[in-house]
Design an enzyme around this catalytic site. Structure first.
Site, PDB file in Angstrom:
ATOM      1  N   ARG A 255      33.959  40.199  40.715  1.00 34.42           N
ATOM      2  CA  ARG A 255      35.085  39.363  40.283  1.00 34.42           C
ATOM      3  C   ARG A 255      35.127  38.015  41.002  1.00 34.42           C
ATOM      4  O   ARG A 255      36.024  37.209  40.747  1.00 34.42           O
ATOM      5  CB  ARG A 255      36.398  40.127  40.472  1.00 34.42           C
ATOM      6  CG  ARG A 255      36.612  40.693  41.869  1.00 34.42           C
ATOM      7  CD  ARG A 255      37.709  41.745  41.886  1.00 34.42           C
ATOM      8  NE  ARG A 255      37.813  42.426  43.166  1.00 34.42           N
ATOM      9  CZ  ARG A 255      37.093  43.488  43.524  1.00 34.42           C
ATOM     10  NH1 ARG A 255      36.200  43.993  42.676  1.00 34.42           N
ATOM     11  NH2 ARG A 255      37.253  44.060  44.702  1.00 34.42           N
ATOM     12  N   HIS A 371      58.184  32.972  22.939  1.00 35.68           N
ATOM     13  CA  HIS A 371      58.650  33.527  21.664  1.00 35.68           C
ATOM     14  C   HIS A 371      58.260  34.994  21.541  1.00 35.68           C
ATOM     15  O   HIS A 371      58.236  35.543  20.437  1.00 35.68           O
ATOM     16  CB  HIS A 371      58.085  32.699  20.513  1.00 35.68           C
ATOM     17  CG  HIS A 371      58.574  31.285  20.556  1.00 35.68           C
ATOM     18  ND1 HIS A 371      59.766  30.879  20.003  1.00 35.68           N
ATOM     19  CD2 HIS A 371      58.065  30.187  21.177  1.00 35.68           C
ATOM     20  CE1 HIS A 371      59.948  29.594  20.233  1.00 35.68           C
ATOM     21  NE2 HIS A 371      58.934  29.156  20.959  1.00 35.68           N
TER      22      HIS A 371
HETATM   23  O1  F6P Z   1      33.483  48.723  36.867  1.00 32.90           O
HETATM   24  C1  F6P Z   1      33.939  47.666  37.624  1.00 32.90           C
HETATM   25  C2  F6P Z   1      32.870  46.646  37.844  1.00 32.90           C
HETATM   26  O2  F6P Z   1      31.988  47.072  38.819  1.00 32.90           O
HETATM   27  C3  F6P Z   1      33.460  45.291  38.209  1.00 32.90           C
HETATM   28  O3  F6P Z   1      33.761  45.188  39.547  1.00 32.90           O
HETATM   29  C4  F6P Z   1      32.379  44.377  37.751  1.00 32.90           C
HETATM   30  O4  F6P Z   1      32.810  43.069  37.656  1.00 32.90           O
HETATM   31  C5  F6P Z   1      32.020  45.019  36.425  1.00 32.90           C
HETATM   32  O5  F6P Z   1      32.131  46.396  36.653  1.00 32.90           O
HETATM   33  C6  F6P Z   1      30.657  44.692  35.901  1.00 32.90           C
HETATM   34  O6  F6P Z   1      29.642  45.095  36.772  1.00 32.90           O
HETATM   35  P1  F6P Z   1      28.185  44.537  36.642  1.00 32.90           P
HETATM   36  O7  F6P Z   1      28.247  43.064  36.765  1.00 32.90           O
HETATM   37  O8  F6P Z   1      27.394  45.183  37.725  1.00 32.90           O
HETATM   38  O9  F6P Z   1      27.670  44.930  35.266  1.00 32.90           O
END
Ligand code: F6P
Length: 510
Positions: A255, A371
């Site tokens: 993230r 809204h």
């Molecule tokens: O399932 C959660 C997660 O691990 C997130 O933290 C991450 O952003 C997403 O899945 C995608 O993971 P990846 O980039 O390894 O496919």
């Protein structure tokens, strides 16, 4: 020391009791210094915190809490590259991705050199794709952090994006999503970016397999030209058959990864210089977070306010209201950032916590939200702090629109606070409802970078005070494991050992 055992926490509890009758209207009317002292200028972002249920005394106590829980040393440990993600034994260095080349010495000089050695070919590739008139469609296949960041940023910066290229984001394993995107595409004009930090995510690999099958069925052969992988697991991508790869490192959380190779769609959209400006805006916020005193540090002030609201005033959610339609994916992006980072029930040592952590984040762009659910914000039984985000200058030239948009965002913050007392019953607005107002001069790569880094750091601040690990996400694992089991049972028809509810649902789906 755990936050709820500090003297500052006790003082805040006492202080919160005296806060029950706090009235924003009276506070602003009686204290001339309130608006200026609860305003904060930070790189690219101006913040008005004065319509919040807080005051100078609250902020002073919260800063004391930050001192007693070691916020500054935790922050500095992150910026020294220490392994502050203990459950995965990893450093947390997304900030290094926006650090200027050659600007660090010692142990961080080498990883910084690798960052730039990776960034340059990635940006060169982005420029190559931009110049390639044959590629008209870029399809990012990824989920979570490998989708929400680039999607949010490409949409936000659409006005400075290269004309003639369309960007698509496919995340869901639900084939309706990919099928709908593929319908409008031609293999020879399409570039697929397979974005996955781990390169093991079922949704992404399922979509990638179908995209490849579609590409080949359309007569496509040049996989190296039409598929690229953005991943820390270059070996898995190569084994999968993708040779065009852009890597990053395990010290970048999913993230927090839009600054890495995961940001390639953004770089294609806005160009190498635009992407560098995006990084520079974020870096300016990093510097502010590292160097501004706690009392004038915007991520610190926001993160501490989040703690105050969650733990002392018992506000359990925050509504995000970007008054800019290009920021329409910002609420979803912030949802993952806050809730996957701070949605934890144990401390860094795995011990259960007796206080609340992540609020629920939700929202939609204004004026649409007005809204729809703003009714509840104005007259519902729960107090929900709202975070307004507005942009002073529009990029379109349509007459009247932006004035109306800005008039509405100001009016909503005002209406939530002022309420309306002169009519009773259904027409009564209690007012005294809190909001924060974030203002950007313009929505540019740099200001977006600063806004996102601000949000990352405020999440760090509350997570640090709570003593949790904001950088793991074990809570997503159980569902993944059970889905494997259920998937196998759907094929085999074996219901043995299942609970009665799950077994009956499976039976119905057969
Ligand atoms: O399932 C959660 C997660 O691990 C997130 O933290 C991450 O952003 C997403 O899945 C995608 O993971 P990846 O980039 O390894 O496919």
């Amino acid at each position: 020391m755990r936050c709820d055992l500090t003297p500052a926490w006790k003082s805040l509890q006492t202080h919160a009791q005296g806060f029950v009758g706090f009235d924003l209207r009276a506070a602003l009317a009686t204290d001339e210094a309130r608006a200026p002292s609860l305003s904060q200028v930070a790189p690219h972002v101006f913040a008005d915190l004065s319509k919040n249920h807080t005051d100078a005394a609250t902020e002073a106590l919260l800063q004391e809490l930050a001192r007693q829980t070691g916020l500054a040393s935790h922050r500095d440990a992150m910026f020294r590259g220490e392994a502050i993600n203990p459950t995965e034994d990893r450093a947390v260095m997304h900030w290094l991705l926006r650090q200027p080349e050659g600007s660090l010495s010692g142990a961080l000089a080498e990883p910084l050199a690798r960052v730039h050695a990776t960034l340059k070919p990635m940006l060169a590739y982005a420029e190559q794709v931009r110049a390639d008139a044959q590629i008209t469609d870029v399809v990012n296949i990824g989920i979570g952090g490998s989708d929400l960041g680039p999607q949010m940023a490409v949409l936000a910066l659409q006005d400075v994006a290269i004309p003639g290229k369309r960007f698509h984001f496919v995340s869901n394993v639900d084939g309706h999503e990919l099928a709908a995107v593929l319908q409008g595409l031609k293999a020879e004009n399409t570039l697929f970016l397979i974005a996955s930090k781990t390169f093991t995510t079922v949704e992404t690999l399922t979509n990638a397999r179908s995209a490849l099958a579609w590409f080949e069925a359309q007569g496509g052969t040049d996989v190296a030209r039409h598929f690229a992988a953005l991943t820390t697991n270059v070996a898995a991508a190569a084994a999968w058959g993708i040779t065009t790869t852009f890597g990053f490192w395990d010290w970048v959380g999913g993230r927090y990864s839009v600054w890495s190779a995961i940001g390639l769609p953004v770089a294609i959209a806005i160009g190498a210089q635009g992407f560098r400006d995006f990084l520079a805006g974020a870096h300016a916020m990093d510097q502010h977070f590292q160097s501004a005193p706690l009392a004038q540090n915007l991520p610190v002030r926001l993160g501490l306010l989040d703690v105050w609201y969650r733990n002392f005033l018992n506000y359990t959610s925050r509504s995000i209201a970007p008054y800019h339609s290009a920021l329409r994916r910002l609420p979803a992006y912030l949802q993952q950032l806050e809730m996957e980072s701070n949605g934890k029930r144990v401390d860094r040592n795995g011990h259960a916590l007796p206080f609340g952590t992540s609020p629920v984040l939700w929202g939609e762009p204004g004026t649409n939200g007005q809204h729809a659910y703003f009714q509840m914000l104005h007259q519902g039984t729960d107090v929900v702090p709202v975070e307004f985000i507005a942009v002073k200058k529009p990029t379109h030239r349509l007459k009247d629109h932006h004035e109306w948009l800005l008039a509405n965002v100001i009016a909503q913050a005002q209406a939530l606070m002022l309420g309306k007392a002169d009519e009773g019953g259904h027409k009564h607005f209690p007012g005294n409802r809190p909001s924060t107002f974030l203002l950007l001069d313009e929505l540019t790569p740099a200001s977006l970078g600063a806004l996102i880094a601000l949000q990352e750091h405020r999440v760090f601040v509350s997570g640090s005070v709570w003593g949790i690990n904001s950088f793991d996400q074990w809570g997503v694992e159980l569902g993944k494991v059970l889905a494997q089991d259920i998937h196998a049972r759907m094929a085999s028809g074996d219901n043995a050992g299942l609970d009665a509810s799950t077994a009956a649902l499976l039976q119905r789906l057969r």
